[in-house]
Structures are given as structure tokens and as C-alpha cells.
Scaffold this motif. Structure first.
Motif, PDB file in Angstrom:
ATOM      1  N   ALA A 167       0.827  -1.209   0.000  1.00 37.38           N
ATOM      2  CA  ALA A 167       0.000   0.000   0.000  1.00 37.38           C
ATOM      3  C   ALA A 167       0.860   1.257   0.000  1.00 37.38           C
ATOM      4  O   ALA A 167       0.619   2.202  -0.764  1.00 37.38           O
ATOM      5  CB  ALA A 167      -0.927  -0.007   1.218  1.00 37.38           C
ATOM      6  N   VAL A 168       1.885   1.279   0.837  1.00 40.30           N
ATOM      7  CA  VAL A 168       2.747   2.460   0.912  1.00 40.30           C
ATOM      8  C   VAL A 168       3.571   2.598  -0.368  1.00 40.30           C
ATOM      9  O   VAL A 168       3.782   3.715  -0.864  1.00 40.30           O
ATOM     10  CB  VAL A 168       3.650   2.382   2.164  1.00 40.30           C
ATOM     11  N   ALA A 169       4.013   1.483  -0.926  1.00 35.72           N
ATOM     12  CA  ALA A 169       4.736   1.542  -2.200  1.00 35.72           C
ATOM     13  C   ALA A 169       3.851   2.141  -3.287  1.00 35.72           C
ATOM     14  O   ALA A 169       4.327   2.908  -4.144  1.00 35.72           O
ATOM     15  CB  ALA A 169       5.192   0.143  -2.607  1.00 35.72           C
ATOM     16  N   GLY A 170       2.551   1.814  -3.237  1.00 30.48           N
ATOM     17  CA  GLY A 170       1.619   2.397  -4.198  1.00 30.48           C
ATOM     18  C   GLY A 170       1.475   3.896  -4.027  1.00 30.48           C
ATOM     19  O   GLY A 170       1.368   4.645  -5.012  1.00 30.48           O
ATOM     20  N   LEU A 171       1.459   4.338  -2.782  1.00 27.53           N
ATOM     21  CA  LEU A 171       1.385   5.779  -2.517  1.00 27.53           C
ATOM     22  C   LEU A 171       2.629   6.494  -3.046  1.00 27.53           C
ATOM     23  O   LEU A 171       2.546   7.573  -3.644  1.00 27.53           O
ATOM     24  CB  LEU A 171       1.226   6.026  -1.019  1.00 27.53           C
ATOM     25  N   VAL A 172       3.781   5.899  -2.820  1.00 24.07           N
ATOM     26  CA  VAL A 172       5.031   6.482  -3.320  1.00 24.07           C
ATOM     27  C   VAL A 172       5.002   6.559  -4.849  1.00 24.07           C
ATOM     28  O   VAL A 172       5.434   7.561  -5.455  1.00 24.07           O
ATOM     29  CB  VAL A 172       6.232   5.650  -2.839  1.00 24.07           C
ATOM     30  N   ALA A 173       4.439   5.527  -5.466  1.00 24.22           N
ATOM     31  CA  ALA A 173       4.427   5.470  -6.939  1.00 24.22           C
ATOM     32  C   ALA A 173       3.601   6.583  -7.564  1.00 24.22           C
ATOM     33  O   ALA A 173       3.854   6.974  -8.711  1.00 24.22           O
ATOM     34  CB  ALA A 173       3.899   4.103  -7.386  1.00 24.22           C
ATOM     35  N   VAL A 174       2.612   7.108  -6.829  1.00 32.31           N
ATOM     36  CA  VAL A 174       1.785   8.203  -7.376  1.00 32.31           C
ATOM     37  C   VAL A 174       2.253   9.563  -6.859  1.00 32.31           C
ATOM     38  O   VAL A 174       1.536  10.558  -6.972  1.00 32.31           O
ATOM     39  CB  VAL A 174       0.289   7.981  -7.078  1.00 32.31           C
ATOM     40  N   GLY A 175       3.451   9.600  -6.261  1.00 29.48           N
ATOM     41  CA  GLY A 175       4.047  10.882  -5.902  1.00 29.48           C
ATOM     42  C   GLY A 175       3.887  11.335  -4.476  1.00 29.48           C
ATOM     43  O   GLY A 175       4.312  12.425  -4.111  1.00 29.48           O
ATOM     44  N   GLY A 197       5.690  -3.081   7.811  1.00 33.32           N
ATOM     45  CA  GLY A 197       5.497  -3.011   6.361  1.00 33.32           C
ATOM     46  C   GLY A 197       5.592  -1.590   5.846  1.00 33.32           C
ATOM     47  O   GLY A 197       6.191  -1.333   4.782  1.00 33.32           O
ATOM     48  N   TYR A 198       5.015  -0.658   6.592  1.00 34.78           N
ATOM     49  CA  TYR A 198       5.084   0.781   6.250  1.00 34.78           C
ATOM     50  C   TYR A 198       6.537   1.247   6.187  1.00 34.78           C
ATOM     51  O   TYR A 198       6.965   1.892   5.222  1.00 34.78           O
ATOM     52  CB  TYR A 198       4.293   1.543   7.306  1.00 34.78           C
ATOM     53  N   ARG A 199       7.322   0.891   7.202  1.00 38.05           N
ATOM     54  CA  ARG A 199       8.715   1.332   7.245  1.00 38.05           C
ATOM     55  C   ARG A 199       9.552   0.677   6.155  1.00 38.05           C
ATOM     56  O   ARG A 199      10.452   1.304   5.597  1.00 38.05           O
ATOM     57  CB  ARG A 199       9.299   1.034   8.629  1.00 38.05           C
ATOM     58  N   GLU A 200       9.279  -0.571   5.860  1.00 32.11           N
ATOM     59  CA  GLU A 200      10.017  -1.252   4.793  1.00 32.11           C
ATOM     60  C   GLU A 200       9.803  -0.551   3.451  1.00 32.11           C
ATOM     61  O   GLU A 200      10.741  -0.367   2.669  1.00 32.11           O
ATOM     62  CB  GLU A 200       9.580  -2.713   4.705  1.00 32.11           C
ATOM     63  N   ALA A 201       8.544  -0.148   3.191  1.00 34.40           N
ATOM     64  CA  ALA A 201       8.258   0.534   1.921  1.00 34.40           C
ATOM     65  C   ALA A 201       8.965   1.879   1.838  1.00 34.40           C
ATOM     66  O   ALA A 201       9.496   2.252   0.776  1.00 34.40           O
ATOM     67  CB  ALA A 201       6.753   0.721   1.765  1.00 34.40           C
ATOM     68  N   LEU A 202       9.005   2.609   2.939  1.00 31.28           N
ATOM     69  CA  LEU A 202       9.710   3.896   2.946  1.00 31.28           C
ATOM     70  C   LEU A 202      11.203   3.680   2.696  1.00 31.28           C
ATOM     71  O   LEU A 202      11.832   4.422   1.928  1.00 31.28           O
ATOM     72  CB  LEU A 202       9.506   4.604   4.282  1.00 31.28           C
ATOM     73  N   ARG A 203      11.746   2.671   3.347  1.00 28.71           N
ATOM     74  CA  ARG A 203      13.173   2.387   3.187  1.00 28.71           C
ATOM     75  C   ARG A 203      13.490   2.011   1.745  1.00 28.71           C
ATOM     76  O   ARG A 203      14.486   2.468   1.173  1.00 28.71           O
ATOM     77  CB  ARG A 203      13.569   1.262   4.144  1.00 28.71           C
ATOM     78  N   GLU A 204      12.648   1.189   1.133  1.00 30.58           N
ATOM     79  CA  GLU A 204      12.854   0.802  -0.261  1.00 30.58           C
ATOM     80  C   GLU A 204      12.751   1.991  -1.212  1.00 30.58           C
ATOM     81  O   GLU A 204      13.388   2.011  -2.271  1.00 30.58           O
ATOM     82  CB  GLU A 204      11.828  -0.271  -0.652  1.00 30.58           C
ATOM     83  N   ALA A 205      11.968   3.002  -0.808  1.00 31.98           N
ATOM     84  CA  ALA A 205      11.816   4.208  -1.642  1.00 31.98           C
ATOM     85  C   ALA A 205      12.833   5.276  -1.289  1.00 31.98           C
ATOM     86  O   ALA A 205      12.793   6.387  -1.837  1.00 31.98           O
ATOM     87  CB  ALA A 205      10.405   4.765  -1.480  1.00 31.98           C
ATOM     88  N   HIS A 206      13.736   4.962  -0.342  1.00 34.71           N
ATOM     89  CA  HIS A 206      14.770   5.898   0.111  1.00 34.71           C
ATOM     90  C   HIS A 206      14.152   7.165   0.712  1.00 34.71           C
ATOM     91  O   HIS A 206      14.698   8.264   0.565  1.00 34.71           O
ATOM     92  CB  HIS A 206      15.718   6.262  -1.047  1.00 34.71           C
ATOM     93  N   LEU A 207      13.032   6.967   1.414  1.00 31.93           N
ATOM     94  CA  LEU A 207      12.402   8.071   2.138  1.00 31.93           C
ATOM     95  C   LEU A 207      12.740   7.932   3.615  1.00 31.93           C
ATOM     96  O   LEU A 207      12.598   6.839   4.185  1.00 31.93           O
ATOM     97  CB  LEU A 207      10.881   8.053   1.945  1.00 31.93           C
TER      98      LEU A 207
END
Length: 328
Positions: A167-175, A197-207
Motif C-alpha cells: 500500500a505504501v509503495a503504491g502511494l510512493v508510486a503516485v508521488g 510493512g510501512y517502514r520497509e516501503a519507505l526504506r525501499e523508496a529511500h524516504l
């Protein structure tokens, strides 16, 4: 009210014969059984199922000990379990702990005292003590949240961590870049899994992770409202992952009071697709959790454990899926 002794006196047999005749035991002669049943009907005798169950050391009842009866996810779990129980000849006793370990412990004691045939539980913590049930040979299935590793307990879980990450990766993908997270109580497995899961997605997006953007609530509407208010103390928040639908209602209400537009100013993704989530306007995406399937799987595990008490415990992991954006 007529008793078994009354039936025995009317039929001219012993109370033991009455008991066997009513239960259909093959050792009772057909004419004797007919005489007993006729006497019971004449007297209006109704067998006591609890007394019969106590003699058998089990009732035909499953105890469902859940954290919050108002949570739509758990009501669907209950429905799935009840359908399996009913088809197998069991009834379900619903016990609501309200996330209170003391109430939970009391209900566990009641299940043991009344010799439940099985217990399905959403534990308030991994350390919930079910030893008294296991000592009695009462099978236990944990749903939504596991019990301490090493216990011989079946479990049905949902992969919340993976769903939150997607879900968070999807949010990152739309900006979206400043993404908050409203989760449940710290001691609760699902709450912590969704944060991971939220933190993993941020880390993968370098946020960079920001602790002020993570708020622990109570899985209830007011908790969601308070958590959203705290998150909005940060500038530029443009999306929030919410751990259940009840907290999402509170979060959306807070956004409206602040004059913010859900879906454009702040995008919301929430776990649980209760029937009314499609009406949350103007835009909310939901993470579908197969709650009914969780209840059904728990019931099937319980039936297998009742039939095969010595079999190895099993954990069933179900998937949660991010649904499409809904607009009114």
C-alpha cells in the motif's frame, strides 16, 4: 418441570435406562425405549444438554473470544466461524474482551469451567495464557494474532506486513512523499506488523522514516481522530495508512473539520473493507482482508484438532489485497 426420575417412575425403569433410551443407545430394547420416550412426551420432559455434556466432559459449544465486537473485521470472522460450527453441530459463544487482558483471562476461565469443545481467540497479546485450556485438552485456535511461539496452538493469520508495504509503495508510486501511519496498540501483533510493512516501503523508496508520522491508536474511531490530529502537526503530510476501518472513520472526520480533502490533499488507505467503506467520500482505498475466510479456516482447524488431538499444530497465512480507489 418433569425430571429424569419422573420419567423413570412412569416408565418403570431406572434413570440409567432413561438416559440410554433418550440418547438412542443400542443396548436398550426397542419396546423399553418406546415406553421411555412415550413417558417423556407425556410428562413434557426435556433433557438437560449441559448435564449430558458434563458427563461427556465436553459441551457442544465453541467459545469465540474476540477483542472488539464493534470491529467489522471481527464480526465477519465470527460469521465465518459460526457457519462452520453450525454445520458440524456446534454452537458459538461470543465473548468480547474489549482488548482488556483481565476480561480475556476471565473468559478463558469460563471456557475451561464449562468445558467448551474448543476456543478461538484473538489474543490481547502474544503472551495470553491458555495453559488452563491446554491442560484440559481443549483445543485452541488463534486468529488474526498469534500466541507465543512454541505453543501447540493452531493459528489463522493475515499477511498484514506485506499488504502494508504494498500500500505504501503504491502511494510512493503516485508521488506521495510525506506518508503517515495510524496503527493499533503497541502490544498487538497486527499493529506492529503494519508499521513494519510501512517502514520497509519507505526504506525501499529511500524516504527517511519520521517517528512523528507514526501514531499508535486503539483500533477505534476516536483513536483514529486523535492520531490524525497529531500527524497533521507535521507539515506537508500528503497520505496516511490507517490500520483499520474504524480508525479511518475518525481520521476522515478530522480531515473534514480541518478543511482538508481526503484523496487529494491527504490520500487515505485503510485496512478492512466493511460494507460502508465505499461510502467514505470522496476517495479512500481499502486493503481487503478475507475476514470471513479467517473464521472458516479457524473452524476447520478446530474440527481437525477435535478429531485428531495429537496432530501437529498448523498456521494458515492468508493474503490481504489492496483494492481499487473508490469514489462517490
Amino acid at each position: 418441570m418433569a425430571t429424569m426420575k419422573d420419567v423413570a417412575a412412569r416408565a418403570g425403569v431406572s434413570t440409567a435406562t432413561v438416559s440410554r433410551a433418550i440418547s438412542g443407545h443400542p443396548s436398550v430394547q426397542a419396546d423399553t425405549a418406546q415406553r421411555v420416550l412415550a413417558a417423556a412426551e407425556e410428562l413434557g420432559y426435556v433433557p438437560n444438554p449441559l448435564a449430558s455434556s458434563l458427563r461427556k466432559q465436553r459441551t457442544q459449544v465453541w467459545a469465540l473470544i474476540i477483542a472488539d465486537i464493534n470491529n467489522p473485521f471481527l464480526t465477519q470472522v465470527a460469521r465465518g466461524l459460526e457457519d462452520v460450527a453450525s454445520a458440524a453441530g456446534y454452537s458459538v459463544l461470543l465473548c468480547n474482551t474489549d482488548e482488556d487482558p483481565r476480561r480475556e483471562d476471565a473468559y478463558i476461565g469460563i471456557a475451561e469451567q464449562y468445558r467448551a469443545a474448543g476456543v478461538v481467540i484473538t489474543p490481547t497479546s502474544p503472551g495470553t495464557d491458555v495453559a488452563v485450556l491446554q491442560e484440559r485438552g481443549i483445543p485452541v485456535v488463534a486468529v488474526d494474532r498469534p500466541l507465543t511461539a512454541g505453543l501447540d496452538v493452531d493459528a489463522v493469520l493475515i499477511d498484514s506486513r506485506r499488504a502494508a508495504r504494498a500500500a505504501v509503495a503504491g502511494l510512493v508510486a503516485v508521488g506521495r512523499r510525506r506518508i503517515g501511519c495510524i496503527t493499533g496498540p503497541r502490544r498487538v501483533y497486527t499493529a506492529e506488523e503494519r508499521v513494519l510493512g510501512y517502514r520497509e516501503a519507505l526504506r525501499e523508496a529511500h524516504l527517511p522514516p519520521e517517528e512523528s508520522l507514526v501514531q499508535y491508536g486503539d483500533y477505534k474511531e476516536e483513536g483514529g481522530r486523535a492520531a490524525m490530529a497529531t500527524i497533521l502537526e507535521n507539515d506537508g503530510v500528503d497520505a496516511v495508512l490507517v490500520a483499520n476501518s474504524l480508525m479511518a472513520v475518525g481520521a476522515l472526520d478530522l480531515l473534514r473539520t480541518r478543511g482538508l480533502d481526503p484523496g487529494s490533499d491527504v490520500e487515505i488507505i485503510a485496512f478492512d473493507d466493511a460494507p460502508w467503506t465505499a461510502l467514505l467520500a470522496p476517495a479512500v482505498r481499502v486493503i481487503h482482508q478475507p475476514a470471513y475466510d479467517v473464521g472458516q479456516a479457524a473452524g476447520q482447524l478446530l474440527l481437525r484438532r477435535i478429531a485428531e488431538p495429537g496432530r501437529q499444530s498448523r498456521t494458515v497465512m492468508l493474503a490481504a489485497n489492496l483494492g481499487p480507489e473508490t469514489r462517490r
